[in-house]
Write a protein that holds these residues in place. Sequence first.
Motif, PDB file in Angstrom:
ATOM      1  N   SER A  51      -9.030 -45.902 -34.883  1.00 20.04           N
ATOM      2  CA  SER A  51      -7.851 -45.282 -35.499  1.00 20.04           C
ATOM      3  C   SER A  51      -6.875 -44.789 -34.432  1.00 20.04           C
ATOM      4  O   SER A  51      -5.653 -44.910 -34.614  1.00 20.04           O
ATOM      5  CB  SER A  51      -8.243 -44.161 -36.458  1.00 20.04           C
ATOM      6  N   THR A  52      -7.367 -44.267 -33.319  1.00 23.99           N
ATOM      7  CA  THR A  52      -6.477 -43.838 -32.239  1.00 23.99           C
ATOM      8  C   THR A  52      -5.714 -45.031 -31.673  1.00 23.99           C
ATOM      9  O   THR A  52      -4.498 -44.962 -31.470  1.00 23.99           O
ATOM     10  CB  THR A  52      -7.269 -43.129 -31.125  1.00 23.99           C
ATOM     11  N   PHE A  53      -6.401 -46.130 -31.451  1.00 17.59           N
ATOM     12  CA  PHE A  53      -5.765 -47.346 -30.957  1.00 17.59           C
ATOM     13  C   PHE A  53      -4.674 -47.810 -31.922  1.00 17.59           C
ATOM     14  O   PHE A  53      -3.553 -48.122 -31.514  1.00 17.59           O
ATOM     15  CB  PHE A  53      -6.817 -48.447 -30.763  1.00 17.59           C
ATOM     16  N   ARG A  54      -4.990 -47.826 -33.220  1.00 21.45           N
ATOM     17  CA  ARG A  54      -4.014 -48.280 -34.218  1.00 21.45           C
ATOM     18  C   ARG A  54      -2.824 -47.318 -34.315  1.00 21.45           C
ATOM     19  O   ARG A  54      -1.688 -47.747 -34.455  1.00 21.45           O
ATOM     20  CB  ARG A  54      -4.685 -48.468 -35.577  1.00 21.45           C
ATOM     21  N   LEU A  55      -3.095 -46.014 -34.259  1.00 12.96           N
ATOM     22  CA  LEU A  55      -1.996 -45.049 -34.301  1.00 12.96           C
ATOM     23  C   LEU A  55      -1.085 -45.207 -33.098  1.00 12.96           C
ATOM     24  O   LEU A  55       0.141 -45.163 -33.227  1.00 12.96           O
ATOM     25  CB  LEU A  55      -2.537 -43.620 -34.370  1.00 12.96           C
TER      26      LEU A  55
END
Length: 184
Positions: free
Chosen positions: A40-44
């Motif tokens: 999720s951090t990567f996608r955000l």
Amino acid sequence: MQSFMGLSPSTWKAKLQASVEEKTGAPLQADFYDQIDQISTFRLEALLAEIPFARQTIDQIATLRCVASSTPAARLRWKLQRVGLIDLFDPHIFSTDLVQNGKPAPDLFLHVAMAMSASPHECIVVEDSVNGVIAGKAAGMHVIGFTAGNHCMADHGETLLRFGADIIIDKYEDLATISQGGAP
């Protein structure tokens, strides 16, 4: 999305764990949540962006405004900074970290009303999650269902209405109209 969106991390993790164990008879892998956090951090970092017309609309709202989110405080502030909106709310940024029970309980919205010296019935909640709509209504607030995010499916507005939203808007420009006393 209906079941988990708008929940605090501890609440959705417990709910997911119980659901997986019920269906599979086994717990999630020990590193499951670390993997989810990394993804999720990567996608955000790659995809998080301001919704069109958010800044212009929020800036036009002449009354007290704040953010009341189930996102943990540090990540919430990071997200607002990342999309360039933090200055429109700071220091009125509230996270579920501040209350014992997150959404769908009304605790966060009631905490915010008290912190902002407002009566709950004077508050308007703009929510994109079923759990947030439930929380806003339980707090005695007027709830606008918001479907402008790219995470909202075609029938999301109908779902928010079914769970108690008073009205649905699908773009920020309509929020400006409502805040000035008009209809979308």
